[in-house]
Motif scaffolding. Structure first.
Motif, PDB file in Angstrom:
ATOM      1  N   ILE A 120      -7.539   0.523   4.195  1.00 46.67           N
ATOM      2  CA  ILE A 120      -7.228   0.568   2.772  1.00 46.67           C
ATOM      3  C   ILE A 120      -8.526   0.455   1.969  1.00 46.67           C
ATOM      4  CG2 ILE A 120      -6.003  -0.600   0.888  1.00 46.67           C
ATOM      5  CD1 ILE A 120      -4.023  -1.614   3.055  1.00 46.67           C
ATOM      6  N   SER A 161       0.821  -1.204   0.000  1.00 51.28           N
ATOM      7  CA  SER A 161       0.000   0.000   0.000  1.00 51.28           C
ATOM      8  C   SER A 161       0.860   1.260   0.000  1.00 51.28           C
ATOM      9  CB  SER A 161      -0.933   0.001   1.210  1.00 51.28           C
ATOM     10  OG  SER A 161      -1.870   1.045   1.120  1.00 51.28           O
ATOM     11  N   THR A 162       0.191   2.405  -0.192  1.00 52.92           N
ATOM     12  CA  THR A 162       0.865   3.705  -0.196  1.00 52.92           C
ATOM     13  C   THR A 162       0.076   4.680   0.666  1.00 52.92           C
ATOM     14  OG1 THR A 162      -0.330   4.444  -2.161  1.00 52.92           O
ATOM     15  CG2 THR A 162       1.788   3.335  -2.513  1.00 52.92           C
ATOM     16  N   ALA A 193      -3.653   5.535  -0.125  1.00 51.48           N
ATOM     17  CA  ALA A 193      -4.576   4.417  -0.360  1.00 51.48           C
ATOM     18  C   ALA A 193      -5.638   4.246   0.722  1.00 51.48           C
ATOM     19  CB  ALA A 193      -3.780   3.115  -0.500  1.00 51.48           C
ATOM     20  N   THR A 194      -5.475   4.914   1.868  1.00 52.72           N
ATOM     21  CA  THR A 194      -6.436   4.688   2.950  1.00 52.72           C
ATOM     22  C   THR A 194      -7.547   5.729   2.948  1.00 52.72           C
ATOM     23  OG1 THR A 194      -5.303   6.017   4.636  1.00 52.72           O
ATOM     24  CG2 THR A 194      -4.596   3.713   4.384  1.00 52.72           C
TER      25      THR A 194
END
Length: 358
Positions: free
Chosen positions: A281, A262-263, A266-267
């Motif tokens: 996420i 993830s980055t 992304a959340t």
């Protein structure tokens, strides 16, 4: 020494690092004990456990370590709800249930309205050294009783006013949960939107006004975050996402992979899974309900309605329907042993302090 402060002394730990008490099976006894053995504080997330399962997990932790550890409990909530809300939620969840070959309508399981009090009795009986709370304040009579048993109490706050309320209630320490944190928001005074304050802004303001010691939480994944929090005025940090991907964590393998890949963008914060705002996420489940959350019942009702969906999704390896709770700093996640993660954090802090001439 930077680690020698009121929190490490009170908790009986060597290092000011606390593994967050994440409910739902992530905080296995093995994870809690592994963290404790390094000199940090491991925490069992008992929010969804029955009293029997809480006791069983505590006893297993005691078999694995003689070091201090904590148990995290949820302050109970008993919202009113209508049959109309339940029907609306079931209609919205029906396509997901069909995709998982599940029954489209479910009956709500019986709620144990005495769960919190029963868990308190377990903690006292098992002589747990530290108890932390999320989603509000424990009643003063319970605070007095636990403290009379020598149990250290840690509360959760997302604003300075909530931190002051924890102090007034008699809790010993308070976690300041910044908006970067993964999982459920701990807000209990006012609406959560007004309490979405970043850790860097929240901690020093709380330090200036709150007399009990402060733990920083939210977006802290490595030694840089720990040292920054200590400089801001916290005496310890609480880390959740960093421990989800460790080898001892009970998180689903696809959940761990989702965090590691993830980055920072992304959340999102959603009420879709549980009826309570939580950062995770973004996936198919969240996207399918994000414009319809006002039709869903509040926590814990929505959480009960989606419980079997999450279980079935895990069985079928369908991460698009899992609650992938994560903070905003997933790029630093690793798949190390918990002890190795903590040692790497401590080494990084030493290097940073050397470079800064501290």
């Amino acid at each position: 020494m930077i680690y020698d402060n009121s929190i490490t002394k009170k908790l009986g730990i060597a290092y000011p690092i606390i593994q967050a008490g994440m409910a739902g099976g992530i905080t296995t006894p093995e994870l809690v004990a592994s963290v404790a053995e390094t000199g940090a504080l491991g925490t069992l997330g008992a929010g969804y456990l029955t009293p029997e399962k809480t006791k069983e997990a505590i006893q297993k932790i005691k078999q694995l370590t003689h070091k201090p550890f904590a148990v995290n409990l949820f302050i109970p909530e008993h919202p009113t709800f209508s049959d109309k809300k339940i029907k609306q939620a079931n209609q919205l969840l029906a396509p997901i249930r069909r995709d998982l070959n599940m029954e489209e309508q479910i009956q709500l399981p019986e709620m144990n309205k005495n769960l919190f009090e029963q868990q308190i009795e377990v903690l006292i009986e098992e002589k747990v050294p530290v108890c932390s709370f999320t989603f509000g304040l424990p009643p003063k009579k319970i605070v007095r009783r636990l403290k009379s048993e020598g149990i250290t109490l840690i509360g959760t706050a997302t604003t300075v006013n909530e931190a002051l309320a924890n102090e007034e209630q008699g809790l010993d320490i308070v976690v300041m949960q910044g908006s970067e944190a993964g999982g459920h928001r701990g807000t209990f005074l006012g609406n959560f939107q007004s309490a979405m304050i970043g850790t860097m802004a929240l901690v020093p303001q709380a330090k200036d006004l709150v007399n009990i010691p402060i733990i920083a939480a939210g977006g802290i994944m490595d030694g840089r975050g720990v040292l920054a929090a200590l400089i801001l005025g916290a005496e310890a940090v609480q880390m959740g996402t960093a421990f989800i991907t460790t080898k001892e964590s009970g998180a689903h393998p696809l959940y761990k992979l989702a965090i590691r890949e993830s980055t920072e963008e992304a959340t999102t914060v959603t009420k879709a899974f549980s009826g309570k705002p939580a950062r995770g996420i973004r996936n198919t489940f969240i996207q399918s309900l994000e414009n319809r959350e006002h039709h869903l019942p509040n926590y814990p009702i929505q959480n009960m309605l989606t419980q079997e969906i999450r279980k079935e999704a895990a069985k079928r390896n369908r991460p698009e329907y899992l609650a992938l709770w994560s903070g905003q700093h997933p790029r630093s996640s690793t798949d190390k042993q918990a002890g190795d993660l903590i040692q790497s954090i401590l080494s990084q802090i030493e290097d940073l302090m050397g470079n800064l001439g501290l």
